[in-house]
Design a protein around this motif. Structure first.
Motif, PDB file in Angstrom:
ATOM      1  N   TRP A  35      -7.684  -5.196  -1.374  1.00  0.00           N
ATOM      2  CA  TRP A  35      -7.281  -4.694  -0.067  1.00  0.00           C
ATOM      3  C   TRP A  35      -5.840  -5.237   0.036  1.00  0.00           C
ATOM      4  N   ALA A  36      -5.740  -6.609  -0.193  1.00  0.00           N
ATOM      5  CA  ALA A  36      -4.155  -7.255  -0.050  1.00  0.00           C
ATOM      6  C   ALA A  36      -3.231  -6.458  -0.791  1.00  0.00           C
ATOM      7  N   SER A  60       2.133 -12.163  -3.026  1.00  0.00           N
ATOM      8  CA  SER A  60       2.840 -10.837  -3.054  1.00  0.00           C
ATOM      9  C   SER A  60       4.334 -10.877  -2.185  1.00  0.00           C
ATOM     10  N   ASN A  61       4.329 -11.677  -1.282  1.00  0.00           N
ATOM     11  CA  ASN A  61       5.600 -12.089  -0.635  1.00  0.00           C
ATOM     12  C   ASN A  61       6.767 -12.546  -1.541  1.00  0.00           C
ATOM     13  N   PRO A  90      -2.017 -12.631  -0.792  1.00  0.00           N
ATOM     14  CA  PRO A  90      -1.113 -11.931   0.128  1.00  0.00           C
ATOM     15  C   PRO A  90       0.159 -12.698   0.117  1.00  0.00           C
ATOM     16  N   SER A 109      -6.602 -12.964   9.795  1.00  0.00           N
ATOM     17  CA  SER A 109      -6.407 -14.062   8.984  1.00  0.00           C
ATOM     18  C   SER A 109      -6.999 -15.484   9.474  1.00  0.00           C
ATOM     19  N   GLU A 164      -2.381  -3.343   0.854  1.00  0.00           N
ATOM     20  CA  GLU A 164      -1.410  -3.669   2.153  1.00  0.00           C
ATOM     21  C   GLU A 164      -0.351  -3.928   1.785  1.00  0.00           C
ATOM     22  N   ARG A 165       0.092  -4.627   0.690  1.00  0.00           N
ATOM     23  CA  ARG A 165       1.528  -4.539   0.224  1.00  0.00           C
ATOM     24  C   ARG A 165       2.225  -3.521  -0.383  1.00  0.00           C
TER      25      ARG A 165
END
Length: 340
Positions: free
Chosen positions: A168-169, A111-112, A108, A320, A172-173
């Motif tokens: 799943w992450a 991906s930021n 996660p 989280s 979400e992104r």
């Protein structure tokens, strides 16, 4: 550098004053410093190190009014660059192995910083290829034969859960259903494997002195078997425990395994809903609720001597682990999974 496999050194001796390019074959080296010695004066500008990495496009930058915070973030970005070379690895200077728990925690955040879709979406395909027949996902992908032994963990909470939590992450992104469609079956196989292990036994320390209700609760949580626990928790180091040995995992693996069991089970239910299979979501959703209830009533599940699980309990709410509890001394005492 501390730890095993640290003595990896290339020594290059220049024969004359002509330019020389050296690139190691079939390997790469992550390093912070290179030592240069010479019998004659030379310019440091004449020496150049080459950065090699997969190169996903940058999608964000962070600048604050606090230089140490900026430096910390820059270190994170450099660490990500050093560990993104074809596959996500644990460290670029030593093992350089694709430990699944590391990427499960970092996907996660990664991906930021950059657009990881092309890099990250093909990695679960490697995990699926290495997945065992009974559904267990390896702790290192690609599997490295030299790291395999009869005592190797076939699966572990937080590591094997990457097969569910990384896709799943990415969903979400990027909201791309394909990553869920591609990995749905593998996710379900892994969660089914967890369920079978959970219902097969209770922790040895509980012995046979359990009433029927307590035994039923423990048989839902997947709190048995060898695990990595909250790996490298600094709280154990502060107590003089060796972070590399399996002492720490034995102290809190019961909690960590149960938490990841509920999270992956919940995730499988959410994936079914996203893919329009509401009826397929009912069983894992109900199962996740049962695990949460059992954990909340775990009545002396594990005697803790470390501070980590006080923070990682946040996971039981299927969120989280970012709410890791401090100590009043502004210290983060969680390990790999707790700090994620």
């Amino acid at each position: 550098m501390a730890g095993p496999n640290k003595d990896q050194t290339d020594v290059l001796i220049c024969a004359d004053d002509q330019p020389l390019t050296y690139e190691p074959a079939f390997t790469f080296h992550g390093f912070r410093y290179a030592r240069l010695t010479a019998s004659a004066p030379f310019r440091l500008a004449d020496v150049q190190a080459v950065v090699i990495a997969s190169d996903p496009p940058e999608t964000s930058q962070l600048r604050t009014s606090d230089p140490p915070i900026d430096r910390l973030h820059q270190n994170v970005v450099w660490s990500q660059r050093g560990n993104f070379l074809s596959v996500p690895t644990d460290c670029p200077q030593r093992e350089r192995a694709g430990w699944t728990g590391d990427f499960q925690i970092f996907a996660p955040a990664a991906s930021n910083n950059v657009d990881v879709r092309n890099f990250a979406e093909r990695w679960p395909a490697n995990v699926r290829a290495e997945q065992h027949d009974e559904g267990a996902a390896p702790t290192v992908v690609p599997v490295i034969p030299s790291m395999e032994s009869p005592t190797s963990l076939r699966a572990a909470a937080g590591w094997s859960d990457a097969i569910a939590l990384v896709p799943w992450a990415l969903w979400e992104r990027y909201a791309d259903r394909r990553v869920l469609q591609d990995n749905d079956e593998a996710m379900c196989r892994w969660v089914a494997c967890q369920w079978r292990q959970a219902t097969s036994s209770v922790p040895d320390r509980l012995g046979d002195d359990l009433d029927e209700a307590r035994r039923a609760r423990h048989l839902t949580m997947w709190n048995t078997g060898p695990q990595f626990g909250d790996w490298l928790a600094p709280s154990g180091v502060a107590q003089g425990l060796d972070p590399i040995t399996m002492v720490l995992p034995t102290l809190h693996s019961e909690m960590v395994a149960a938490m990841f069991h509920v999270r992956s089970t919940w995730t499988v239910a959410q994936v079914a809903r996203v893919l329009g299979r509401e009826s397929d979501a009912e069983r894992p959703a109900a199962r996740a609720a049962v695990i949460r209830e059992a954990f909340a009533r775990r009545d002396g599940q594990v005697a803790l001597t470390v501070e980590v699980p006080a923070g990682v309990t946040a996971l039981i709410e299927v969120g989280s682990l970012a709410r890791t509890v401090g100590t009043g001394r502004h210290e983060l005492l969680a390990g790999l999974q707790g700090a994620g």
